[in-house]
Enzyme design. Structure first.
Site, mmCIF file in Angstrom:
data_model
loop_
_atom_site.group_PDB
_atom_site.id
_atom_site.type_symbol
_atom_site.label_atom_id
_atom_site.label_comp_id
_atom_site.label_asym_id
_atom_site.label_seq_id
_atom_site.Cartn_x
_atom_site.Cartn_y
_atom_site.Cartn_z
ATOM 1 N N ARG A 78 -7.452 13.899 -1.685
ATOM 2 C CA ARG A 78 -7.186 14.242 -3.088
ATOM 3 C C ARG A 78 -7.352 15.729 -3.366
ATOM 4 O O ARG A 78 -6.740 16.265 -4.303
ATOM 5 C CB ARG A 78 -8.044 13.376 -4.023
ATOM 6 C CG ARG A 78 -7.631 11.915 -3.991
ATOM 7 C CD ARG A 78 -8.486 11.077 -4.925
ATOM 8 N NE ARG A 78 -9.869 10.975 -4.509
ATOM 9 C CZ ARG A 78 -10.348 10.068 -3.669
ATOM 10 N NH1 ARG A 78 -9.540 9.158 -3.137
ATOM 11 N NH2 ARG A 78 -11.630 10.048 -3.350
ATOM 12 N N GLU B 272 -23.169 7.530 2.996
ATOM 13 C CA GLU B 272 -24.196 6.556 2.643
ATOM 14 C C GLU B 272 -24.321 5.503 3.754
ATOM 15 O O GLU B 272 -25.407 5.130 4.157
ATOM 16 C CB GLU B 272 -23.816 5.899 1.318
ATOM 17 C CG GLU B 272 -25.015 5.339 0.591
ATOM 18 C CD GLU B 272 -24.624 4.812 -0.777
ATOM 19 O OE1 GLU B 272 -23.547 5.196 -1.279
ATOM 20 O OE2 GLU B 272 -25.391 4.013 -1.331
#
Ligand code: AMP
Length: 175
Positions: free
Chosen positions: A58, A95
């Site tokens: 993006r 994560e």
């Protein structure tokens, strides 16, 4: 213009507990997309960088628009295995698991002043890794630019510790 109203929040994507900030809805509105590029141009017009390093995928959208408008070199920072020529790479923790990003070795010259562009700043891990690659090639990171910042995740603080200033346009306090 209030850019926040063009960004869609998608709860529990890509996994439970994540509030995904979706910029595809902003891109559907040319006046909002133009406003983003206009703000970036305004930010860098008086002292343009030598290049913009845009993050897969993006970050490409906004980085490409800025480079096209300002006539600046565009460097693609890609996910592992996509760039065909000689690369430098950096692996960083997510994560869950890890991610590797790459940049062509000849994309940045020693002394180049580089702005890093992505859509969103969360923990700052992605841009920290990209900045490491720019610096490995002898470039200087002027700052990192984002459409969206999630202040609770403290990416700004993490990047400040690496001497990387942050420019962002919209902050959401719920991450
Ligand atoms: P980070 O490295 O933690 O700053 O994460 C930033 C990268 O992950 C950017 O490339 C974002 O596109 C993506 N990202 C992380 N969190 C979100 C979120 N809540 N919504 C949309 N994109 C996200």
């Amino acid at each position: 213009m209030d850019l926040a109203q063009y960004i869609r929040n998608v709860p529990d994507f890509p996994k439970a507990g994540i509030q995904f900030k979706d910029i595809t809805t902003l891109l559907l509105h040319p006046e909002a997309f133009r406003e983003v590029v206009r703000r970036l141009e305004e930010r860098y017009r008086s002292d343009p960088p030598d290049a913009v390093a845009a993050i897969d995928a993006r970050g490409f959208v906004f980085g490409a628009a800025l480079c096209h408008t300002m006539g600046l070199p565009l460097v693609l920072v890609r996910k592992k295995g996509k760039l065909p020529a000689d690369t430098v790479s950096a692996t960083y923790d997510l994560e869950y698991g890890s991610e590797t990003i790459e940049m062509h070795r000849d994309a940045i010259r020693p002394g180049n002043r580089v702005v890093i562009m992505d859509d969103l700043l969360a923990t700052g891990g992605t841009v920290a890794a990209a900045a490491g690659l720019v610096r490995q090639l002898g470039g200087k990171v002027l700052e990192a630019a984002f459409v969206i910042e999630l202040p609770p995740l403290k990416g700004r603080e993490r990047l400040a510790a690496l001497d990387i200033p942050v420019f962002s346009m919209v902050s959401f306090m719920v991450a």
